[in-house]
Scaffold this motif. Structure first.
Motif, PDB file in Angstrom:
ATOM      1  N   ARG A 229      46.114  86.122  -4.872  1.00  0.00           N
ATOM      2  CA  ARG A 229      46.979  84.953  -4.696  1.00  0.00           C
ATOM      3  C   ARG A 229      46.726  84.283  -3.355  1.00  0.00           C
ATOM      4  N   ALA A 230      46.450  85.085  -2.341  1.00  0.00           N
ATOM      5  CA  ALA A 230      46.147  84.510  -1.029  1.00  0.00           C
ATOM      6  C   ALA A 230      44.885  83.657  -1.103  1.00  0.00           C
ATOM      7  N   ARG A 232      43.759  82.138  -3.809  1.00  0.00           N
ATOM      8  CA  ARG A 232      44.097  80.944  -4.575  1.00  0.00           C
ATOM      9  C   ARG A 232      44.780  79.901  -3.686  1.00  0.00           C
ATOM     10  N   GLU A 233      45.666  80.362  -2.816  1.00  0.00           N
ATOM     11  CA  GLU A 233      46.343  79.457  -1.884  1.00  0.00           C
ATOM     12  C   GLU A 233      45.341  78.808  -0.940  1.00  0.00           C
ATOM     13  N   ARG A 234      44.418  79.628  -0.435  1.00  0.00           N
ATOM     14  CA  ARG A 234      43.401  79.112   0.479  1.00  0.00           C
ATOM     15  C   ARG A 234      42.516  78.088  -0.213  1.00  0.00           C
ATOM     16  N   LEU A 235      42.022  78.416  -1.405  1.00  0.00           N
ATOM     17  CA  LEU A 235      41.142  77.512  -2.139  1.00  0.00           C
ATOM     18  C   LEU A 235      41.852  76.205  -2.498  1.00  0.00           C
ATOM     19  N   PHE A 236      43.124  76.308  -2.868  1.00  0.00           N
ATOM     20  CA  PHE A 236      43.919  75.121  -3.181  1.00  0.00           C
ATOM     21  C   PHE A 236      43.984  74.186  -1.980  1.00  0.00           C
ATOM     22  N   PHE A 237      44.329  74.750  -0.815  1.00  0.00           N
ATOM     23  CA  PHE A 237      44.507  73.895   0.351  1.00  0.00           C
ATOM     24  C   PHE A 237      43.174  73.349   0.858  1.00  0.00           C
ATOM     25  N   GLU A 238      42.126  74.141   0.767  1.00  0.00           N
ATOM     26  CA  GLU A 238      40.796  73.648   1.136  1.00  0.00           C
ATOM     27  C   GLU A 238      40.408  72.458   0.261  1.00  0.00           C
ATOM     28  N   ALA A 239      40.680  72.565  -1.031  1.00  0.00           N
ATOM     29  CA  ALA A 239      40.352  71.468  -1.950  1.00  0.00           C
ATOM     30  C   ALA A 239      41.158  70.221  -1.603  1.00  0.00           C
TER      31      ALA A 239
END
Length: 253
Positions: A229-230, A232-239
């Protein structure tokens, strides 16, 4: 695919926090979660427990830059930078940071979450997969107490929230907390979408709410998932930051 790294081994953590905070504020404009210069996002200054980053009052969220961020304390004093912390930001956010141990606190009057909080029954029901992730993690403040002009109001909200990371403020708005800007903003973004979906579904007929068993299954970490989940959060915000780089650059200045 270009990659916008959320963390760099050589990054200054305070500078990084300012960049992420500025990005989140601009994203809130892009996603229509803002009210111009009102509402507030705060981040605990890395390496401290009692100092907080905020965009000074009077700047529009769409023009937020890392260099604009000021540091304030619970007394509302500006310790670094130019500008002031708005009173309700001081009174709501500082106690939640202190009492709940939240590193990031986001408060908005975003449209669909506010619309749900204007209803007599403002509960968010686990009637979709995404909504199920919020089930059991929302505190409900059912009594609007007026504008937050004293630290006691933030302390009351903090006690109400406890270990929950979302607070529905009836007739007011929402609060979302997180350990990182990426985590907190992803929660805020998804919260608005599930509130919108619930109101739209309610306009068509009764909700089909998921069972407690299914909700538990949804919330449990998948055994064979390739992404934590961490991550996923990182990838979301990077995108999202890459989108900002194309559509609303300048937040990292």
């Amino acid at each position: 695919m270009s990659v916008h790294p959320l963390k760099s081994p050589t990054a200054d953590p305070v500078r990084e926090a300012k960049v992420h905070l500025a990005a989140a504020l601009r994203l809130a404009v892009m996603h229509e979660l803002d009210e111009g210069i009102d509402n507030h996002f705060t981040v605990t200054v890395p390496g401290t427990e009692d100092r907080f980053l905020i965009l000074p009052f009077g700047l529009h969220w769409s023009e937020a830059r890392a260099s604009d961020m000021i540091v304030f304390d619970e007394a509302g004093n500006t310790l670094e930078g130019e500008g002031v912390c708005e009173l309700s930001a001081q009174c709501i956010h500082a106690p939640i940071h202190r009492i709940c141990g939240a590193r990031v606190v986001l408060h908005t009057h975003q449209t669909w979450a506010l619309a749900l909080n204007m209803l007599k029954d403002n509960r968010l029901y686990p009637a979709s997969q995404t909504a199920a992730f919020f089930h059991g993690h929302i505190a409900y403040d059912d009594t609007y107490m007026g504008t937050a002009d004293f630290l006691e109001e933030g302390e009351r909200l903090a006690r109400l929230m406890g270990d929950k990371h979302v607070c529905f403020m009836k007739n007011h708005g929402v609060l979302v907390t997180g350990n990182t800007v990426a985590q907190a903003y992803r929660r805020l973004y998804k919260l608005e979408r599930v509130c919108r979906a619930q109101i739209l579904a309610m306009s068509a007929g009764p909700l089909q709410v998921l069972s407690d068993e299914i909700v538990s299954q949804v919330q449990a970490p998948p055994v064979n998932d390739r992404h934590t989940r961490a991550e996923r959060e990182r990838l979301f915000f990077e995108a999202m930051m890459r989108i900002l780089d194309r559509k609303m650059p300048g937040y990292a200045d």
